[in-house]
Write a protein that holds these residues in place. Structure first.
Motif, short mmCIF file in Angstrom:
data_model
loop_
_atom_site.label_atom_id
_atom_site.label_comp_id
_atom_site.label_asym_id
_atom_site.label_seq_id
_atom_site.Cartn_x
_atom_site.Cartn_y
_atom_site.Cartn_z
N THR A 131 1.49 34.40 -22.21
CA THR A 131 2.54 33.60 -21.29
C THR A 131 1.98 33.31 -19.88
O THR A 131 2.40 32.28 -19.47
N ARG A 149 5.95 28.09 -23.23
CA ARG A 149 6.09 29.48 -23.22
C ARG A 149 6.48 30.17 -22.28
O ARG A 149 7.33 31.04 -22.11
N PHE A 161 10.22 32.05 -20.99
CA PHE A 161 10.17 33.24 -20.40
C PHE A 161 10.96 33.44 -19.07
O PHE A 161 11.65 34.23 -18.91
#
Length: 664
Positions: free
Chosen positions: A202, A214, A218
Motif C-alpha cells: 500500500t 491500492r 485504502f
C-alpha cells in the motif's frame, strides 16, 4: 493498411505507453535504491496460506458451563493490547497483499480483515455482536487511545484477546466444533509477514505514478467523509512512517513456530525488555515454540506455564497482556508514572473470574468456571467397557504424575469421595519479616512438576526462563529500568520474599515478575477504585516465581481436544504418544483443523518432499529433527533410558487408555 487517422492514434498510444513505462521505470529505480523503500522491497511478498474451507458451525458446548453472552465477551474483551501496531481504521481498510510483488496495483484484493482472508491464518470466524461490532474473528479486540509505532497521535488500536490463542477448533465430517479455552490453531508468524506485505504494498503504490489505486482505495476507506488531497497526503506520510518503523523492529527466528504453536515466553520477553523500552540488546531470537496451552482448570493450579514458573493469576495475565504490546511507560520518572500500563486490570480480573467460577472447587467438589469439553455426540460413540478398562490403567500408570482423574461424574458433583479433591490444599509462603508461613485462603491443585531430565522432552521451553538473562541496568546504572521490588521465590527450602533490583545480568523470570508487579503497582496507584479490589484480583496468592524446576504434569481432563501433544506440539495424536516412540512421525503437517477421532489428534496427510517450512498450499511442516521440536520423552518402551517413564504398552492397553481419556 491502417488509415492516417488510425496510424496517428496508434502512434499517440505507443508514445503514451512508452512514457508510462519510462516514468514507471524511473520510479521503480528510485524506489529500489532509495533509503526509505529499498529495505522493504524484499518484504512485499506475502506468505502462501491454506485456502478457505467452509464448515458448518456447531454452537460452543454447553457442557463447558459458560453462558452465550459470556462466551462472546471472552472472545472479544480487550486486554489493552495493540498487537498488530496498526490503527483499527487501517486494519479494516487494508487489502490482503497481492501474491505478485509488483502486480498489486493491477487489481483490487479482498479486505485483509474479511472472512475471505483472515481465517486462512487459522482464526475462527465470528458474527457481529455488541462485543464484536466489526465482525472480526474470535480473538480480536480494539482498544482506544493507544500509541502506535511511527504515529504521533494516539489511535484506536487492534490487538489480541486471550481467546485468540486459547480457543480451539476441531472439524469432523464438515462440522466445526469450537473448544473454549482450547489451544488455537493460528499462525502468528505468517500473520506478521502478511501485515508487513500489505502495508508495504500500500505504501509502495503511493510512489508509482498512475498506479496509486491500492493506496487511494485504502485512503478513502480510512478517511471516509474526510477524504481530500491534503488528508490523503498526510495519511500516506503516516503510512510511510509506520512501515519504516516496523522495519526496524527485530524479528529474528531460529525455529519456525507455524500453525498451533508460539514461542510465547521469548516473545513476551522481547516485547517487555527489548522493543517497548528500546533496548535491542535484550532481544532473543524465537527458538522455543510451544503448543498453545488449554486453560480450563488452570485458575486453580499452584503453578501455571508449561514449566510451572508463575503462580499468581494477575501476574500471569498482566504479563501476557504486556507481552502482546499493551502500552507500558518506561520513560516517566521513577515513582511518578514509570511502569504504568494500559492493561485494563478489571477486564483481566473478569476473565479470570469467568475461568475460575464463583465457588471454591475443593468445597463444592466441582469446577463451576470453564469446564473441559465433553466428547461430542456427533463423534464416534465411546466404548464404555473399554473406557472402564482404561480407567484402571490410568490409575496404575498416569495418576502418579497427572493426579487422580477428574471424571465427568465428579465435575457434576456426583462423587464427593473422588481422590482428585484431596490434591487441593492451601499454599504457604513466608512474607517479609515473618517467621511463620502465610497460607492462601483457597485450596489449590498441587500440580506435580517433573524434572526434564526424567521426562526427557525437549528442554527448549524450560531453558528460556532458566537460562535467559536481561540487562535492566546498562553501564553505570545511568539508564536503569528502575526495578526495585519484592517478589516470592524458593530459597533455603521455602518460598519467601526476595528483593529484585536492576542488574546487567538479571535472571529473566525474576525480571519479568518484577516488571509486571511494578506495572500493576503503578497502575493501581492511579486508580483507587481498582486498588480496593486488589486482593480479590490477585487471588489471595503471592507473586511467586521459579525456573528450571521441570515441566508441569497437569490433570488430563479434556486432553483429547488439545492436539498436537507434548508441550512443543511435536506428537500428532494420543496413539503416537502412548505407542512405540520409534513410530512417532519425524514430520507432519499443521494448519488443518480436521480431527482424527480414532487415534485422537490431528490428521496425517502425506508430507511433500521439500526443504521449506511450508507446503505449496500453505500448511506448516513440523520437523522434529530441528532444535526445539524434539518429539522424544514421555515414552513407553521396554528399552530403558532417558525419557522412558513406563514399559511398552500393548495395543489393547493404548486403546483402553485413549477411550477413557475421551470421557474426562
Amino acid at each position: 493498411m491502417p488509415t492516417l487517422v488510425e496510424a496517428r492514434r496508434q502512434q499517440r498510444t505507443r508514445r503514451f505507453v512508452y512514457l508510462v513505462v519510462f516514468v514507471l521505470g524511473l520510479a521503480l529505480i528510485d524506489l529500489v535504491t532509495s533509503y526509505r523503500f529499498g529495505a522493504i522491497v524484499d518484504e512485499l511478498r506475502p506468505p502462501v496460506l491454506p485456502e478457505i474451507r467452509q464448515y458448518s458451525p456447531v454452537p460452543p458446548q454447553s457442557e463447558q458451563n459458560w453462558a452465550v453472552k459470556d462466551v462472546e465477551r471472552f472472545h472479544h474483551e480487550s486486554q489493552g493490547s495493540r498487537t498488530l501496531n496498526v490503527p483499527l481504521s487501517w486494519f479494516l481498510a487494508m487489502e490482503a497483499p497481492s501474491t505478485g510483488v509488483f502486480s498489486f496495483f493491477l487489481s483490487e484484493q479482498p479486505l485483509f480483515s474479511s472472512d475471505d482472508y483472515l481465517p486462512r491464518f487459522g482464526f475462527i470466524p465470528a458474527e457481529k455482536s455488541a462485543y464484536n461490532p466489526h465482525g472480526l474473528p474470535i480473538g480480536f479486540a480494539s482498544t482506544p487511545y493507544q500509541s502506535i509505532i511511527g504515529l504521533d497521535e494516539d489511535q484506536e488500536a487492534i490487538g489480541f484477546t486471550c481467546a485468540a490463542c486459547h480457543t480451539g477448533q476441531l472439524v469432523y465430517e464438515g462440522e466445526r466444533h469450537i473448544i473454549n479455552g482450547g489451544p488455537g490453531m493460528i499462525d502468528l508468524g505468517q500473520l506478521t509477514i502478511a501485515i508487513g506485505a500489505s502495508l508495504g504494498q500500500t505504501a509502495l503504490s503511493t510512489k508509482i505514478p498512475l498506479f496509486q489505486g491500492r493506496f487511494d482505495r485504502f485512503a478513502r476507506r480510512v478517511l471516509g467523509d474526510q477524504y481530500n488531497d491534503e488528508n490523503a497526503y498526510k495519511l500516506g506520510q503516516d503510512l510511510d512512517n509506520v512501515v519504516q518503523e516496523l522495519a526496524k523492529v527485530p524479528n529474528g527466528i531460529d525455529v519456525t513456530e507455524g500453525f498451533a504453536r508460539l514461542d510465547a515466553l521469548n516473545r513476551i520477553g522481547n516485547q517487555v525488555f527489548a522493543i517497548d523500552p528500546n533496548r535491542p540488546e535484550n532481544y532473543v531470537n524465537i527458538n522455543a515454540p510451544v503448543n498453545f496451552p488449554h486453560i480450563w482448570t488452570s485458575s486453580w493450579f499452584t503453578w501455571v506455564q508449561y514449566d510451572g514458573s508463575i503462580m499468581q493469576p494477575l501476574i500471569r495475565n498482566t504479563g501476557e497482556a504486556m507481552g502482546t504490546a499493551a502500552n507500558t511507560n518506561y520513560t516517566a520518572p521513577i515513582g511518578h508514572g514509570r511502569f504504568t500500563t494500559a492493561v485494563p486490570l478489571g477486564n483481566l480480573a473478569w476473565m479470570e473470574d469467568l475461568l475460575a467460577g464463583p465457588d471454591q472447587p475443593a468445597e463444592v467438589k466441582s469446577f463451576n468456571g470453564l469446564r473441559s469439553p465433553a466428547w461430542p455426540e456427533s463423534f464416534p460413540a465411546i466404548n464404555t467397557e473399554l473406557a472402564a478398562e482404561g480407567e484402571k490403567l490410568y490409575g496404575e500408570i498416569c495418576q502418579r504424575c497427572h493426579l487422580p482423574a477428574l471424571t465427568r461424574a465428579v465435575e457434576t458433583g456426583q462423587d464427593t469421595e473422588n481422590l482428585f479433591w484431596k490434591t487441593m490444599r492451601p499454599f504457604g509462603w513466608y512474607e517479609k519479616g515473618k517467621t511463620e508461613p502465610t497460607y492462601t485462603a483457597e485450596s489449590l491443585i498441587q500440580v506435580k512438576i517433573v524434572e526434564q531430565s526424567y521426562m526427557g522432552t525437549d528442554p527448549g521451553q524450560g531453558n528460556v526462563l532458566a537460562q535467559r538473562k536481561v540487562d535492566t541496568a546498562r553501564t553505570g546504572n545511568s539508564d536503569a529500568l528502575g526495578i526495585d521490588i519484592e517478589v516470592c521465590a524458593r530459597s533455603e527450602g521455602h518460598y519467601k520474599a526476595v528483593h529484585i533490583e536492576d542488574n546487567p545480568m538479571l535472571a529473566y523470570p525474576f525480571a519479568l515478575g518484577a516488571v509486571v508487579q511494578e506495572g500493576i503497582n503503578a497502575t493501581l496507584k492511579n486508580d483507587l477504585n481498582s486498588a480496593r479490589q486488589r486482593d480479590s484480583w490477585e487471588g489471595d496468592r503471592p507473586n511467586c516465581l521459579q525456573a528450571g524446576a521441570g515441566y508441569k504434569a497437569r490433570p488430563l481432563n479434556g486432553v483429547w481436544a488439545t492436539a498436537p501433544f507434548l508441550h512443543n506440539g511435536s506428537v500428532p495424536t494420543l496413539a503416537h504418544l502412548l505407542g512405540n516412540p520409534e513410530e512417532r512421525p519425524d514430520e507432519f503437517l499443521l494448519g488443518d483443523p480436521t480431527f482424527d477421532p480414532v487415534n485422537v489428534g490431528v490428521t496425517l496427510p502425506p508430507v511433500p518432499d521439500t526443504t521449506s517450512d511450508y507446503t505449496e498450499d500453505g500448511y506448516f511442516i513440523l520437523r522434529t529433527s530441528k532444535t526445539g521440536n524434539s518429539n522424544r520423552g514421555h515414552e513407553f518402551s521396554d528399552v530403558k533410558g532417558p525419557g522412558v517413564i513406563h514399559e511398552a504398552l500393548e495395543d489393547s492397553e493404548i486403546a483402553a487408555i485413549i477411550e477413557f481419556l475421551k470421557t474426562i
